[in-house]
Every structure is written in C-alpha cells, then in structure tokens.
Design a protein around this motif. Structure first.
Motif, PDB file in Angstrom:
ATOM      1  N   ILE A  36       0.828  -1.210   0.000  1.00  0.00           N
ATOM      2  CA  ILE A  36       0.000   0.000   0.000  1.00  0.00           C
ATOM      3  C   ILE A  36       0.863   1.261   0.000  1.00  0.00           C
ATOM      4  O   ILE A  36       0.589   2.218  -0.739  1.00  0.00           O
ATOM      5  N   ILE A  37       1.928   1.270   0.799  1.00  0.00           N
ATOM      6  CA  ILE A  37       2.749   2.468   0.910  1.00  0.00           C
ATOM      7  C   ILE A  37       3.632   2.687  -0.315  1.00  0.00           C
ATOM      8  O   ILE A  37       4.021   3.815  -0.633  1.00  0.00           O
ATOM      9  N   THR A  38       3.945   1.615  -1.042  1.00  0.00           N
ATOM     10  CA  THR A  38       4.842   1.764  -2.192  1.00  0.00           C
ATOM     11  C   THR A  38       4.119   2.052  -3.508  1.00  0.00           C
ATOM     12  O   THR A  38       4.736   2.566  -4.445  1.00  0.00           O
ATOM     13  N   ARG A  39       2.836   1.760  -3.598  1.00  0.00           N
ATOM     14  CA  ARG A  39       2.104   2.015  -4.855  1.00  0.00           C
ATOM     15  C   ARG A  39       2.141   3.490  -5.262  1.00  0.00           C
ATOM     16  O   ARG A  39       2.484   3.802  -6.406  1.00  0.00           O
ATOM     17  N   PRO A  40       1.796   4.434  -4.376  1.00  0.00           N
ATOM     18  CA  PRO A  40       1.875   5.834  -4.798  1.00  0.00           C
ATOM     19  C   PRO A  40       3.297   6.286  -5.099  1.00  0.00           C
ATOM     20  O   PRO A  40       3.509   7.166  -5.954  1.00  0.00           O
ATOM     21  N   ARG A  41       4.276   5.713  -4.438  1.00  0.00           N
ATOM     22  CA  ARG A  41       5.667   6.057  -4.724  1.00  0.00           C
ATOM     23  C   ARG A  41       6.054   5.591  -6.123  1.00  0.00           C
ATOM     24  O   ARG A  41       6.830   6.257  -6.817  1.00  0.00           O
ATOM     25  N   ALA A  42       5.512   4.452  -6.546  1.00  0.00           N
ATOM     26  CA  ALA A  42       5.782   3.964  -7.897  1.00  0.00           C
ATOM     27  C   ALA A  42       5.228   4.923  -8.939  1.00  0.00           C
ATOM     28  O   ALA A  42       5.891   5.242  -9.932  1.00  0.00           O
TER      29      ALA A  42
END
Length: 309
Positions: A36-42
């Motif tokens: 969840i935390i890495t999806r927007p960073r991607a």
C-alpha cells in the motif's frame, strides 16, 4: 514493577479444518502494508502502480528461501530439519538479501530502472518488518533480558516448587520486549527514509543503503539484549557480526552517495542502463518513437553520443 505487557495465550486461529498461525498473519499484514505504501511512490516515479504487487511474486519466495537458508547456516539446523519451515526459523538478513536478488531478476526481465524500483520498494521493507515482528509476541519468543520496567513483556514459564510444595515461581516472568523495540525502530526508519528521500540529497538507488545502515544500527543494540540461544563466533552472536559488517559496508557506500556542492544529486539519475526504459505504464510506442526521433535529431546537430555520464 509498575506494569507489564501481557502475552497472548494462543498463537493460532482455527477455521474449520484449517489452522492459521498468527505469526504468519503478521507477516502477511506487513506485506500488504508495504504494498500500500509503495504504490503511490511507484506512480510518482513513472512506474506502473501495480509494479510493487507484481514484484512480490519474485521477492516473497526468494525472501523465504533466503531467510530459511540463513537460519539453517547460522543455527546449525540438522539436515533432516532444513525444510521444516513451519516449525519456525527465519533469518531476516538472509531474507532481505535474497529478496534483493529476486527484485534484481524482476527488474532485468521487465527492463525497468533498477534505481527507481529500489528507491520505491525499500521504504516498504522496514514497515513490513515492523508489523511482522509482532509475530514474535504471539509466539512468546525472541525476548530480551529479564527486567521489571513498566513496558516489560510477560512470558509464561513453568511453575517451580520447593521440597515442601510451595510455589517458587508464579509461572510468569517479565523480559525486555525486543519485538516491540524493533517494531518501533523500524517504524521510525520508515519515516526517516521518506524524509531523506524527499530531500533529494542522495544519488538514485542509494536509499537502500540508508535502510541497511539504519536497520543495522537498531539491530545491533536490540540483538545485544536478546537471551535466546544463538550461534556465536569468538563469543559474539552471529547476528551481531552480520549487522556490524552490514553497517560498515553501508557507511562506506553512503560516504560516496551524496551530491557534490550541495546540489540535489537525485535530479540526475545515474542508473546506467535504464533511465529511458519503458515500464509499460506511460510513454507507449508512439511516444517512444517520437522521443527516439527527437534524440536522433539532437545528436545529429550537437554531435553527442546520447549516453548518460
């Protein structure tokens, strides 16, 4: 003793004929939180939002195998018990190292930017670890030295009696909750990684070394508190050796990872093989052809090679 943290009296959940360990549930929740935390960073870095999910197919199996191998090698597990992972025994250092190897394979197969992918994913690693560590609480394991501090964790121990049948111990003793220490340390590390990443002072792809150094520092003092049986080298727990070496290597790499003259180094991606890679999310064939034509024209006029320095 002012108070203490009670430990649960069970560590599995039975649903019909199936039995689920809460240790495994904590690991699963950690993986979900990391995704969840890495999806927007991607998305921020131009990668497909599903990239963190897709890469799990590579990271999870590799991490489990690596963690088991590390445990087998450092705890001298009998050959017949090597595959008995359901009985416990996973080493985080081996899991992280093997997970990185799995991520590298994924990146090469998909022709993605190694630096971008690693900078995106590494923030989720300590978050997953912070949640997964609570599995040790459910199992009443890997605690520290005996203590009577207010936040000590209660551990069930067998009652002992004297020759006249009087109770010598109550069946509960209190110890340092090293699982809690590491969980809080890792959550702090998540915040620090996000903070330093947004400051743009590191070269691309170097955030993983900040994680390695930060985790090693925390694990060194937490490991020193633990009293569970562990393999030792020259009287020192093997994990302390591993973390010490990890910290030294990380600091050496980081000493050469900052931009010069105070300029934000991450404005120039030094990933030597993949900055213009197509990750299947944005660009498309038309844009790629247009960009290729534009680059060719520029090289024809300027006489440049088109290679990143």
């Amino acid at each position: 003793m002012l108070g203490s943290i009670p430990s649960p009296s069970f560590n599995t959940i039975d649903i019909g004929p199936l039995s689920f360990t809460l240790y495994g549930l904590m690991i699963g929740l950690g993986i979900i939180a990391a995704t969840i935390i890495t999806r927007p960073r991607a998305v921020e870095r131009g990668l497909h939002p599903d990239t963190p999910v897709e890469i799990l197919v590579w990271i999870i199996p590799a991490g489990i195998v690596g963690a088991r191998i590390y445990h087998v090698l450092t705890d001298w597990v009998p050959i017949g018990d090597w595959v008995k992972i359901w009985e416990g025994g996973l080493g985080i250092p081996g899991g992280v190292l093997a997970g990185v190897a799995g991520a590298l394979l994924f990146v090469r197969r998909r022709n993605l930017s190694r630096n971008k992918v690693f900078d995106v994913l590494i923030v989720g690693v300590p978050l997953a670890q912070a949640i997964g560590r609570w599995g040790n609480w459910w199992n009443q394991e890997l605690y520290g030295r005996a203590t009577d501090v207010a936040w000590a964790v209660e551990i069930d121990v067998p009652q002992t009696f004297d020759a006249e049948g009087r109770v010598l111990t109550t069946g509960i003793e209190t110890y340092h909750p090293t699982f809690l220490y590491e969980s809080l340390w890792n959550l702090t590390l998540v915040g620090f990684l996000i903070w330093i990443d947004r400051r743009r002072i590191l070269k691309p792809g170097r955030l993983i070394w900040v994680y390695a150094a930060g985790y090693a520092i925390g694990r060194l003092w937490i490991e020193a508190l633990r009293i569970d049986q562990a393999t030792e080298i020259l009287g020192v727990r093997v994990n302390l050796w591993t973390m010490g070496i990890t910290l030294m290597v990380s600091l050496v790499v980081l000493s050469r990872s900052f931009g010069g003259d105070g300029a934000p180094s991450s404005t120039v991606d030094d990933d030597d093989d993949d900055d213009d890679d197509d990750d299947g999310y944005d660009g498309g064939d038309d844009n790629a052809e247009e960009q290729a034509g534009s680059d060719s024209s520029k090289r024809a006029v300027l006489g440049t090679s088109g290679e990143d320095e």
